[in-house]
Design a protein around this motif. Structure first.
Motif, mmCIF file in Angstrom:
data_model
loop_
_atom_site.group_PDB
_atom_site.id
_atom_site.type_symbol
_atom_site.label_atom_id
_atom_site.label_comp_id
_atom_site.label_asym_id
_atom_site.label_seq_id
_atom_site.Cartn_x
_atom_site.Cartn_y
_atom_site.Cartn_z
ATOM 1 N N LEU A 55 0.863 -1.096 0.022
ATOM 2 C CA LEU A 55 -0.062 -0.047 0.114
ATOM 3 C C LEU A 55 0.987 1.285 0.044
ATOM 4 N N ARG A 56 1.954 1.289 0.830
ATOM 5 C CA ARG A 56 2.697 2.449 1.178
ATOM 6 C C ARG A 56 3.518 2.842 -0.473
ATOM 7 N N TYR A 57 4.089 2.084 -1.140
ATOM 8 C CA TYR A 57 4.671 2.349 -2.250
ATOM 9 C C TYR A 57 3.869 2.582 -3.562
ATOM 10 N N ASN A 58 2.677 2.131 -3.384
ATOM 11 C CA ASN A 58 1.759 2.139 -4.603
ATOM 12 C C ASN A 58 1.025 3.449 -4.388
ATOM 13 N N LYS A 59 0.637 3.849 -3.034
ATOM 14 C CA LYS A 59 0.350 5.413 -2.889
ATOM 15 C C LYS A 59 1.335 6.221 -3.178
ATOM 16 N N LYS A 60 2.543 6.185 -2.915
ATOM 17 C CA LYS A 60 3.498 7.276 -3.261
ATOM 18 C C LYS A 60 3.799 7.232 -4.567
ATOM 19 N N TYR A 61 3.982 6.214 -5.307
ATOM 20 C CA TYR A 61 4.495 6.268 -6.538
ATOM 21 C C TYR A 61 3.742 5.965 -7.912
ATOM 22 N N MET A 62 2.516 5.348 -7.672
ATOM 23 C CA MET A 62 1.765 5.060 -8.792
ATOM 24 C C MET A 62 1.448 6.254 -9.752
ATOM 25 N N GLY A 63 1.440 7.352 -9.071
ATOM 26 C CA GLY A 63 1.453 8.444 -9.964
ATOM 27 C C GLY A 63 2.821 8.981 -10.460
ATOM 28 N N LEU A 250 -4.940 0.415 -13.901
ATOM 29 C CA LEU A 250 -4.073 1.397 -13.767
ATOM 30 C C LEU A 250 -4.217 2.483 -12.949
ATOM 31 N N GLU A 251 -5.185 2.435 -11.841
ATOM 32 C CA GLU A 251 -5.588 3.323 -10.643
ATOM 33 C C GLU A 251 -4.369 3.936 -10.287
ATOM 34 N N LYS A 252 -4.504 5.417 -10.223
ATOM 35 C CA LYS A 252 -3.523 6.051 -9.780
ATOM 36 C C LYS A 252 -3.657 6.839 -8.412
ATOM 37 N N ASP A 253 -5.134 6.976 -8.076
ATOM 38 C CA ASP A 253 -5.827 7.966 -7.053
ATOM 39 C C ASP A 253 -5.523 7.249 -5.671
ATOM 40 N N PRO A 254 -4.358 7.693 -5.166
ATOM 41 C CA PRO A 254 -3.996 7.301 -3.774
ATOM 42 C C PRO A 254 -5.075 6.624 -2.692
ATOM 43 N N ASP A 255 -6.180 7.664 -2.806
ATOM 44 C CA ASP A 255 -7.483 7.280 -1.758
ATOM 45 C C ASP A 255 -8.319 6.213 -2.298
ATOM 46 N N GLU A 256 -8.305 5.846 -3.679
ATOM 47 C CA GLU A 256 -8.936 4.884 -4.542
ATOM 48 C C GLU A 256 -8.190 3.507 -4.017
ATOM 49 N N LEU A 257 -6.613 3.707 -4.068
ATOM 50 C CA LEU A 257 -5.984 2.447 -3.776
ATOM 51 C C LEU A 257 -6.201 2.028 -2.283
ATOM 52 N N GLU A 258 -6.230 3.085 -1.289
ATOM 53 C CA GLU A 258 -6.403 2.718 -0.085
ATOM 54 C C GLU A 258 -7.713 2.255 0.349
#
Length: 280
Positions: A55-63, A250-258
């Motif tokens: 969760l941490r790295y995807n929220k930070k780097y997906m965008g 390929l969702e990039k929104d950190p809130d959606e990922l969480e």
């Protein structure tokens, strides 16, 4: 033997990340785990016992364009930049605990598709370094969005093309008490791939892969039926979203990922007692 089976689904894998973090918090262990695509790349954090890392790295780097972008696809042939995802990220930015992975006695397998034969291949990863990281990358290399990966004397791509939910394969390896994590709800029915015409154009030299892709929806729907038939008989436990997670691959929104991560957590927490009893 107790087994954990993790489907892929790109960023729907945040659901899986939530489930396995609850497992880590509650001491739920398995003799072996097998992951396909995102089920492998996120699921490996279960073996290294790094709660919260996916969760941490995807929220930070997906965008971050270095991680996942169409500019990377154009420049490198990989929409998920291979060097960033499999070198820079785990070795510099959000360190992967290779020693913990190696020392955890749980076996860990990934699934890839042989582009020549179109058949699934299964690899046990023991330290997640070097050639093994190439096999991890192959498991998650989506057709049309990734270069083929040459490893183990084969030409490989995403394991989900040939075996999306490898429960049968794991049972054949001797795992007879399995928990299966899916990233689609029970009522999901996969349809033929609308991009198959492009695959025939760009991947035409890989006849086996094309045959697997043409048949993928049939394979996937048959595998989900098998999984839920086994679950209805009490022979496996299936953890899946109650309804579509509602995010793109390929969702990039950190809130959606969480949000998707938390859906996975809620699903696992609601069935903790059942899972513990099943795995006794």
């Amino acid at each position: 033997m107790k087994g954990l089976v993790m489907e892929g689904g790109a960023m729907r894998g945040m659901f899986t990340a939530g489930v396995i973090d609850v497992f880590l918090e509650n001491g739920i262990e398995f003799d072996g785990a097998i992951g396909v695509s995102a089920g492998a790349t996120f699921g490996c954090n279960f073996k290294s016992r790094q709660k919260g890392r996916a969760l941490r790295y995807n929220k930070k780097y997906m965008g971050d364009k270095r991680y996942c972008s169409f500019s990377s696809l154009i420049k490198t042939g990989d929409i998920f930049n291979a060097d960033f995802c499999y070198n820079v990220l785990p070795n510099e930015l959000d360190l992967y605990d290779y020693e913990a992975f190696k020392n955890n006695p749980m076996k860990f397998y990934v699934v890839a598709t042989d582009c020549i034969s179109g058949e699934p291949v299964y690899y046990e990863l023991k330290d997640c370094r070097g050639k093994e990281m190439d096999l991890m990358r192959a498991s998650a290399s989506m057709p049309l969005c990734s270069n083929v990966v040459e490893a183990d004397g084969r030409i490989l791509l995403d394991g989900g093309m040939a075996d999306s939910i490898p429960l049968r394969a794991f049972e054949k390896m001797g795992y007879d008490r399995n928990v299966v994590i899916l990233t689609q709800p029970r009522n999901y029915v996969k349809k033929p791939n609308k991009m198959f015409f492009l695959m025939k154009l760009f991947l035409r030299k890989y006849k086996g892969l094309l045959a697997a892709m043409k048949n993928r929806h049939v394979m996937y729907n048959e595998e989900t039926k098998y999984v839920f038939d086994r679950a209805d008989k009490g022979e496996v436990i299936v953890l899946a979203p109650e309804k579509s997670l509602g995010i793109g691959r390929l969702e990039k929104d950190p809130d959606e990922l969480e949000r998707c991560y938390n859906e996975g957590r809620k699903c696992a927490e609601a069935r903790l007692d059942e899972i513990k009893e099943f795995l006794k």
